[in-house]
Each structure stands twice: as C-alpha cells, then as structure tokens.
Design an enzyme around this catalytic site. Structure first.
Site, PDB file in Angstrom:
ATOM      1  N   ARG A  91      46.728  17.470 -38.767  1.00 54.23           N
ATOM      2  CA  ARG A  91      47.204  16.110 -38.593  1.00 54.23           C
ATOM      3  C   ARG A  91      47.324  15.711 -37.129  1.00 54.23           C
ATOM      4  NH1 ARG A  91      50.120  15.754 -43.737  1.00 54.23           N
ATOM      5  NH2 ARG A  91      51.101  13.726 -43.875  1.00 54.23           N
ATOM      6  N   ARG A 130      54.551   6.060 -57.236  1.00 56.64           N
ATOM      7  CA  ARG A 130      54.200   7.456 -57.524  1.00 56.64           C
ATOM      8  C   ARG A 130      55.383   8.201 -58.138  1.00 56.64           C
ATOM      9  NH1 ARG A 130      51.993  11.360 -52.859  1.00 56.64           N
ATOM     10  NH2 ARG A 130      53.903  10.693 -51.791  1.00 56.64           N
ATOM     11  N   ARG A 174      55.342   6.396 -42.039  1.00 49.20           N
ATOM     12  CA  ARG A 174      54.360   7.492 -42.165  1.00 49.20           C
ATOM     13  C   ARG A 174      52.960   6.986 -41.853  1.00 49.20           C
ATOM     14  NH1 ARG A 174      55.641   8.973 -48.060  1.00 49.20           N
ATOM     15  NH2 ARG A 174      53.742  10.235 -47.995  1.00 49.20           N
TER      16      ARG A 174
HETATM   17  P1  AP5 Z   1      52.217  15.250 -47.285  1.00 50.87           P
HETATM   18  O1  AP5 Z   1      52.860  15.804 -48.484  1.00 50.87           O
HETATM   19  O2  AP5 Z   1      50.926  15.778 -46.822  1.00 50.87           O
HETATM   20  O3  AP5 Z   1      52.152  13.663 -47.474  1.00 50.87           O
HETATM   21  P2  AP5 Z   1      51.055  12.590 -47.026  1.00 50.87           P
HETATM   22  O4  AP5 Z   1      49.958  13.029 -46.146  1.00 50.87           O
HETATM   23  O5  AP5 Z   1      51.877  11.492 -46.498  1.00 50.87           O
HETATM   24  O6  AP5 Z   1      50.296  12.272 -48.298  1.00 50.87           O
HETATM   25  P3  AP5 Z   1      50.859  12.042 -49.751  1.00 50.87           P
HETATM   26  O7  AP5 Z   1      51.125  13.354 -50.396  1.00 50.87           O
HETATM   27  O8  AP5 Z   1      51.978  11.056 -49.736  1.00 50.87           O
HETATM   28  O9  AP5 Z   1      49.615  11.307 -50.416  1.00 50.87           O
HETATM   29  P4  AP5 Z   1      48.268  11.889 -51.039  1.00 50.87           P
HETATM   30  O10 AP5 Z   1      47.137  11.464 -50.169  1.00 50.87           O
HETATM   31  O11 AP5 Z   1      48.380  13.337 -51.364  1.00 50.87           O
HETATM   32  O12 AP5 Z   1      48.204  11.021 -52.362  1.00 50.87           O
HETATM   33  P5  AP5 Z   1      48.462  11.421 -53.901  1.00 50.87           P
HETATM   34  O13 AP5 Z   1      47.346  12.254 -54.400  1.00 50.87           O
HETATM   35  O14 AP5 Z   1      49.834  11.902 -54.129  1.00 50.87           O
HETATM   36  O15 AP5 Z   1      53.237  15.363 -46.041  1.00 50.87           O
HETATM   37  C1  AP5 Z   1      54.587  15.031 -46.176  1.00 50.87           C
HETATM   38  C2  AP5 Z   1      55.322  15.331 -44.881  1.00 50.87           C
HETATM   39  O16 AP5 Z   1      55.247  16.738 -44.576  1.00 50.87           O
HETATM   40  C3  AP5 Z   1      54.782  14.653 -43.615  1.00 50.87           C
HETATM   41  O17 AP5 Z   1      55.281  13.334 -43.478  1.00 50.87           O
HETATM   42  C4  AP5 Z   1      55.283  15.616 -42.530  1.00 50.87           C
HETATM   43  O18 AP5 Z   1      56.646  15.406 -42.270  1.00 50.87           O
HETATM   44  C5  AP5 Z   1      55.133  16.975 -43.182  1.00 50.87           C
HETATM   45  N1  AP5 Z   1      53.784  17.555 -42.911  1.00 50.87           N
HETATM   46  C6  AP5 Z   1      52.853  17.870 -43.847  1.00 50.87           C
HETATM   47  N2  AP5 Z   1      51.739  18.361 -43.262  1.00 50.87           N
HETATM   48  C7  AP5 Z   1      51.969  18.331 -41.929  1.00 50.87           C
HETATM   49  C8  AP5 Z   1      51.186  18.688 -40.786  1.00 50.87           C
HETATM   50  N3  AP5 Z   1      49.918  19.159 -40.916  1.00 50.87           N
HETATM   51  N4  AP5 Z   1      51.734  18.512 -39.560  1.00 50.87           N
HETATM   52  C9  AP5 Z   1      52.985  18.044 -39.409  1.00 50.87           C
HETATM   53  N5  AP5 Z   1      53.779  17.698 -40.439  1.00 50.87           N
HETATM   54  C10 AP5 Z   1      53.275  17.835 -41.700  1.00 50.87           C
HETATM   55  O19 AP5 Z   1      48.299   9.958 -54.556  1.00 50.87           O
HETATM   56  C11 AP5 Z   1      49.226   8.937 -54.272  1.00 50.87           C
HETATM   57  C12 AP5 Z   1      49.442   8.045 -55.497  1.00 50.87           C
HETATM   58  O20 AP5 Z   1      48.271   7.252 -55.718  1.00 50.87           O
HETATM   59  C13 AP5 Z   1      49.678   8.813 -56.798  1.00 50.87           C
HETATM   60  O21 AP5 Z   1      50.612   8.114 -57.571  1.00 50.87           O
HETATM   61  C14 AP5 Z   1      48.294   8.825 -57.472  1.00 50.87           C
HETATM   62  O22 AP5 Z   1      48.406   8.877 -58.873  1.00 50.87           O
HETATM   63  C15 AP5 Z   1      47.690   7.502 -57.000  1.00 50.87           C
HETATM   64  N6  AP5 Z   1      46.243   7.537 -56.760  1.00 50.87           N
HETATM   65  C16 AP5 Z   1      45.582   8.505 -56.067  1.00 50.87           C
HETATM   66  N7  AP5 Z   1      44.282   8.203 -55.977  1.00 50.87           N
HETATM   67  C17 AP5 Z   1      44.088   7.032 -56.606  1.00 50.87           C
HETATM   68  C18 AP5 Z   1      42.958   6.190 -56.826  1.00 50.87           C
HETATM   69  N8  AP5 Z   1      41.751   6.523 -56.345  1.00 50.87           N
HETATM   70  N9  AP5 Z   1      43.141   5.042 -57.522  1.00 50.87           N
HETATM   71  C19 AP5 Z   1      44.374   4.687 -57.958  1.00 50.87           C
HETATM   72  N10 AP5 Z   1      45.490   5.440 -57.795  1.00 50.87           N
HETATM   73  C20 AP5 Z   1      45.357   6.602 -57.115  1.00 50.87           C
HETATM   74 MG    MG Z   2      49.917  14.798 -51.178  1.00 46.53          MG
END
Ligand code: AP5
Ligand code: MG
Length: 220
Positions: A91, A130, A174
């Site tokens: 990231r 979500r 975020r």
């Molecule tokens: P992390 O858990 O990685 O969160 P994020 O990157 O913010 O991503 P999300 O998990 O929120 O979203 P996603 O892309 O996985 O989407 P999802 O599949 O769930 O990180 C959380 C925290 O941890 C960070 O803020 C930081 O503090 C820390 N951290 C983690 N890694 C780090 C690093 N490398 N360095 C530093 N800090 C770190 O889907 C989302 C929703 O949309 C779901 O409801 C799903 O059903 C829906 N959906 C998905 N795709 C579609 C589609 N194509 N059409 C319609 N709906 C959809």
């Molecule tokens: Mg995720």
C-alpha cells in the site's frame, strides 16, 4: 497453476471478494493484510493490539516495518509454494520495494499487479452496505449480494456484522489515504510494466473472469 499476484484498488473495490473466489477456483492462497491485522486485534489485548486497533479505526495505515514483517512471515509458509494473491498489500512504495527485494531473494517475481478501478461514490455505497460473517469471514452486501436469510451467514447461520471502519466518514478518509499513499504504488507497477487494470464496477462474476484471463487460467 502458479501465480504471484498483487491486488490493488481503493477500499471497497472488491479485492477480498474476488481473491476468495479465485482462491476457491485455483487453489492459490488469498492473503489479506487487513484480515491478518483484524485477527491480531481480536486475539491480542496487548499494547501492539491496541495500537493497531486505533490505527485501523481511524482508517490510517499500519507502519511499514510492521506490515512488511507480517507479510514476510506469511509468505514463508508452505502454502505459498503455489504462489499468492496479496490483497491490500503493498500500500506504499516502501512496501512495494520490500516485496520486490523479498521475492528477488527467492528468485521469484510478480506475475501481475491487478488494479480494480472503482469511483469514490460507488465505494461509499458498497462499504456502508457491506456485512461480514464474524465466523468464516464471508463478505456480503445488503444491496448487491444479500444473504438468503435476513442478516445471517448462509453457511454459518450466525448474525452478520459491520466492520468498525465502514462508517461513511471513515470510508472517505480511507479513500483519501489510498489516493495519497497507494496511487504511487500503481505508478510503480506501471513503470515495471506489470500493471493490469480491470473495471471494478462490472459485477463480481465478470471481474473474476477478467482476472482469470489475465493469469491464463482455464477450467479445462
Ligand atoms: P483492508 O482490510 O485491506 O481494507 P481495504 O483495502 O480498505 O479494503 P476493503 O476490505 O474495505 O475492501 P475490498 O476491496 O476487500 O472489498 P470487498 O471485497 O470487501 O485494510 C483495513 C485496514 O488495515 C487499513 O485501513 C489499514 O489500517 C490496515 N492495513 C491493511 N493492509 C495494510 C498495509 N498493507 N499497510 C498498512 N496498513 C494496512 O467488497 C466490498 C463490498 O462491495 C462488499 O459488500 C461486496 O459484496 C461488494 N462488491 C464487491 N465487488 C462488487 C462488484 N463488482 N459489484 C457489486 N458489489 C461488489
Ligand atoms: Mg478486503
């Protein structure tokens, strides 16, 4: 099938959703640094656990050295012989450079860095609707992917929960952190010639099919 993949994209791009499906199909392990840290926060009530919890609730990034250490350990586990799908890592450019030198030391290199493009408003709508199964981690959406029974996991039958960082205000923060810290990582992989862009708004099955095409997977 073997592939070394990085999944990039804003919060709510669907990285976890796609990675879980691709793991099911190909056997390549899905590694989410967010899931690893949520697990640490749940289990460890010490200073470090509390510090990580505070950072995540604010939507800030965990320090690079800590993230890199956690990833290095995880990538050294046996199942990563099949490759990996890194979801939410790297990231920052410092993390990307660390990953490169770690892989180089093992004579490996990334197959692709896949970027899922999704605009901010879609992200906010997806994340505020979500829900997660607290037992198995399955990801639902009350609008686009609801469970069969009202707010219960289809598999575990336990009540779904919302993530602590999915309040609208935190989601917008975020997203801002993503633009500031992770956009340079996209440019980094662009310069290396391994960046693949996928439209993340086209529906889950279509996105998964696009990624499988990129890694040359076929069902036959
Ligand atoms: P992390 O858990 O990685 O969160 P994020 O990157 O913010 O991503 P999300 O998990 O929120 O979203 P996603 O892309 O996985 O989407 P999802 O599949 O769930 O990180 C959380 C925290 O941890 C960070 O803020 C930081 O503090 C820390 N951290 C983690 N890694 C780090 C690093 N490398 N360095 C530093 N800090 C770190 O889907 C989302 C929703 O949309 C779901 O409801 C799903 O059903 C829906 N959906 C998905 N795709 C579609 C589609 N194509 N059409 C319609 N709906 C959809
Ligand atoms: Mg995720």
């Amino acid at each position: 099938m073997m592939a070394y993949l990085v999944f990039l994209g804003p919060p709510g791009a669907g990285k976890g959703t796609y990675a879980k499906r691709i793991q099911e199909k190909t056997g390549i392990p899905h590694i989410s640094t967010g899931d690893i840290f949520r697990d640490i926060v749940k289990k460890e009530n010490d200073e470090l656990g509390k510090k990580i919890k505070e950072i995540m609730e604010k939507g800030e990034l965990v320090p690079d050295e800590l993230v890199n250490e956690v990833v290095k350990r995880r990538l050294s586990e046996k199942d990563c012989e099949k490759g990996f799908i890194l979801d939410g890592y790297p990231r920052t450019v410092a993390q990307a450079e660390f990953l490169d030198s770690f892989l180089e030391s093992q004579n490996k290199h990334l197959t692709a860095a896949v970027l899922f493009d999704v605009p901010e408003d879609v992200v906010v709508q997806r994340l505020t609707s979500r829900r997660i199964c607290p037992k198995c981690g399955r990801i639902y959406n009350m609008i686009s992917l609801p469970p069969k029974e009202d707010e219960l996991c289809d598999d575990c039958k336990v009540k779904l929960v919302q993530r602590d960082d999915d309040k609208e205000e935190t989601v917008r923060h975020r997203y801002k952190v993503y633009l500031e810290k992770t956009q340079p990582v996209i440019d980094y992989y662009g310069r290396k010639g391994i960046l693949k862009r996928v439209d993340g708004t086209i529906g889950i099955d279509n996105v998964v099919a696009e990624v499988l095409k990129i890694i040359g997977w076929s069902d036959k």
